[in-house]
Design a protein around this motif. Structure first.
Motif, mmCIF file in Angstrom:
data_model
loop_
_atom_site.group_PDB
_atom_site.id
_atom_site.type_symbol
_atom_site.label_atom_id
_atom_site.label_comp_id
_atom_site.label_asym_id
_atom_site.label_seq_id
_atom_site.Cartn_x
_atom_site.Cartn_y
_atom_site.Cartn_z
ATOM 1 N N TYR A 5 0.836 -1.201 0.000
ATOM 2 C CA TYR A 5 0.000 0.000 0.000
ATOM 3 C C TYR A 5 0.872 1.252 0.000
ATOM 4 O O TYR A 5 0.708 2.140 0.833
ATOM 5 C CB TYR A 5 -0.908 -0.007 1.231
ATOM 6 N N ASN A 6 1.798 1.325 -0.944
ATOM 7 C CA ASN A 6 2.718 2.469 -0.985
ATOM 8 C C ASN A 6 2.166 3.560 -1.882
ATOM 9 O O ASN A 6 2.812 3.996 -2.851
ATOM 10 C CB ASN A 6 4.105 2.013 -1.443
ATOM 11 N N PHE A 7 0.943 4.007 -1.556
ATOM 12 C CA PHE A 7 0.302 5.063 -2.320
ATOM 13 C C PHE A 7 -0.724 5.739 -1.413
ATOM 14 O O PHE A 7 -1.156 5.159 -0.406
ATOM 15 C CB PHE A 7 -0.371 4.494 -3.572
ATOM 16 N N PRO A 8 -1.151 6.957 -1.760
ATOM 17 C CA PRO A 8 -2.227 7.602 -0.982
ATOM 18 C C PRO A 8 -3.503 6.794 -1.106
ATOM 19 O O PRO A 8 -3.920 6.458 -2.221
ATOM 20 C CB PRO A 8 -2.360 8.978 -1.628
ATOM 21 N N TRP A 9 -4.130 6.491 0.012
ATOM 22 C CA TRP A 9 -5.289 5.598 0.002
ATOM 23 C C TRP A 9 -6.436 6.153 -0.826
ATOM 24 O O TRP A 9 -7.260 5.390 -1.319
ATOM 25 C CB TRP A 9 -5.779 5.341 1.425
#
Length: 126
Positions: free
Chosen positions: A103-107
């Motif tokens: 989950y290496n991104f803005p949710w």
């Protein structure tokens, strides 16, 4: 194969409450994060709320904080969005979307979610 099906959209009056649900099927790994988005006509898709399956950690958008809440039933792999004190500004098509780790991104960035449902319409009007 991942499938997401939203339900519960309706037309309500300002101040009322409404609950919408998202049923996910397929790979549990690919649906470990399920998030509600909404999109009003002429506006960008906005992240509303999400829940991680493994930890139960919740994500809530600033525009709905204090009015909306989200819950997840891992046994049924469903995500429920409870909306209170609805206003006309909440009128939109509500979509659920799913993604697996990492989950290496803005949710709340919709481009990072590969799986989407067809949406359910919520209309708030007097």
């Amino acid at each position: 194969q991942v499938r997401l099906v939203e339900s519960g959209g309706a037309s309500v009056q300002p101040g009322e409450s409404l609950t919408v649900s998202c049923a996910a099927s397929g790979s549990t790994a690919k649906t470990s994060l399920i998030t509600w988005f909404r999109q009003a006509p002429g506006k960008e898709r906005e992240g509303v709320a999400g829940v991680f399956a493994r930890t139960g950690g919740q994500l809530i958008g600033n525009s709905v904080l204090g009015r909306f809440s989200v819950s997840r039933d891992n046994a049924k792999n469903t995500l429920t969005l409870q909306m209170r004190r609805l206003t006309p500004a909440d009128t939109a098509m509500y979509y659920c979307a799913a993604v697996g780790p990492p989950y290496n991104f803005p949710w709340d960035a919709p481009a990072h979610y590969p799986y989407w449902g067809q949406g359910t319409q919520v209309t708030v009007s007097s």
